[in-house]
Design a protein around this motif. Structure first.
Motif: not given
Length: 338
Positions: A118, A120-121, A224, A226, A247-248, A250-252, A296
């Motif tokens: 992705s 921002d990976a 990014k 947040w 959301r943070f 989850k994404e992290k 994740g």
DNA sequence: AACTGTGTTGAG
DNA sequence: TCAACACAGTTG
């Protein structure tokens, strides 16, 4: 850090003799899918049976070529020339190596064997922060995952990702080891009162009616931004980050026990930063947290099942490494084999 | 002796 | 660009 990638010495020659070494040309794992458009790659699940088959089995993966000894080579072409990426015990490892190289050489839109990284990976940033030669070198030496993990642990982004000059000095405010409820469904992170009042004592947060809190912007390791709502909950008399927090998480891929660090730019802007670190290894072995949830996603089960569906980048690599037949990294790191 | 990875070629 | 194939150069 911990390991090695698809490309790891461990999985390579050394164990050859003893272990489960994926037997000869027989595909050790179920025929995986080619993630993108087939590039005309031929597939061939040779019925190893008859002896005649002197021909080497074609790989179902792009950039992967069979080696006479049953191992797999990875290669990518650039400028009319082949760039050798090394040899691997597992076909999937070679495929992962190709993917890494492809994304480094051709960008994230490159056709890959597994789902691409992705945007921002961390891995992508890591990849782009290295020269092609360095990436190739890591792949060939089987140190790619090691380096990747290593760069992940040091919270700051990969060296050249952000020109050091553009990085204003930061002041470390505090760390918070997240609790189960911090990463649960409550969508809130409790900021220890002492830290909150010391670093985030902003007007309008505690106010009786103005208790709507305020929005705070944090920049993460990959640049990014947040935004979280920061407020004070009278009910529990605690400071919390709410809206935006889940959301943070989850994404992290944050999990209980992981740590989030807060920083503030020493520059005039007072920019806030947030970094998260997966729980450190507990020595001796590899922390399951670190190994199986890097992005994740719980890759454990999938890894055991030896498939890479839904995986991308590192995940796929690690999955490849830990699949049955793999004698490398996973096995080496984890006390018990599988 | 075993293995890696380059030379080379033909297909796409 | 890419993989198949052969084998020279290396490595252990």
């Amino acid at each position: 850090m911990d390991s090695s990638s698809c490309i790891d010495e461990s999985s390579a020659s050394s164990d050859a003799g003893a272990a489960i070494l994926s037997p000869s040309p027989t595909p050790p794992s179920p025929p995986p899918p080619l993630q993108r458009m087939g590039s005309g790659t031929s597939t061939l699940t040779i019925a190893e049976s008859s002896s005649e088959s002197r021909k080497l089995p074609s790989s179902q993966y792009k950039g992967v070529v069979p080696q006479p000894n049953g191992r797999w080579g990875a290669q990518i072409y650039e400028k009319h020339q082949r760039v050798w990426l090394g040899t691997f015990n597992l076909e999937r490892e070679a495929a992962c190596a190709y993917d890494a190289a492809a994304q480094r050489f051709r960008g994230r839109d490159a056709a890959t064997n597994f789902p691409p990284l992705s945007p921002d990976a961390h891995e992508l940033a890591f990849l782009l922060s290295r020269s092609k030669a360095e990436v190739v070198d890591m792949l060939r030496k089987h140190t790619y995952l090691d380096e990747l993990h290593h760069s992940r642990l040091r919270l700051s982004p990969p060296p050249s990702f952000l020109p050091s000059a553009s990085k204003p000095p930061r002041e470390h405010l505090f760390d918070k080891s997240v609790t189960p409820s911090d990463v649960g469904k409550l969508n809130r992170l409790v900021i220890p009162k002492q830290q909150a009042e010391k670093h985030f004592s902003l007007p309008g947060v505690v106010g009786g009616e103005g208790a709507k809190g305020l929005l705070l912007s944090f920049e993460d390791g990959v640049g990014k931004v947040w935004r979280f709502r920061y407020s004070y909950w009278n009910s529990s008399q605690s400071y919390v980050l709410t809206k935006g927090w889940s959301r943070f998480v989850k994404e992290k891929g944050l999990k209980a026990g992981d740590t989030v660090g807060f920083y503030r730019s020493k520059g005039g802007d007072g920019q806030l930063y947030i970094e998260c670190r997966i729980r450190a290894a507990v020595d001796g072995g590899v922390s399951p947290d670190k190994v199986f949830r890097l992005f994740g996603v719980d890759i454990m089960k999938a890894a055991v099942g030896a498939n890479e569906n839904g995986k991308r980048g590192l995940e796929a690599m690690e999955a490849a490494m830990s699949g049955p037949g793999s004698v490398g990294w996973f096995k080496k790191q984890c006390v018990v084999g599988m």
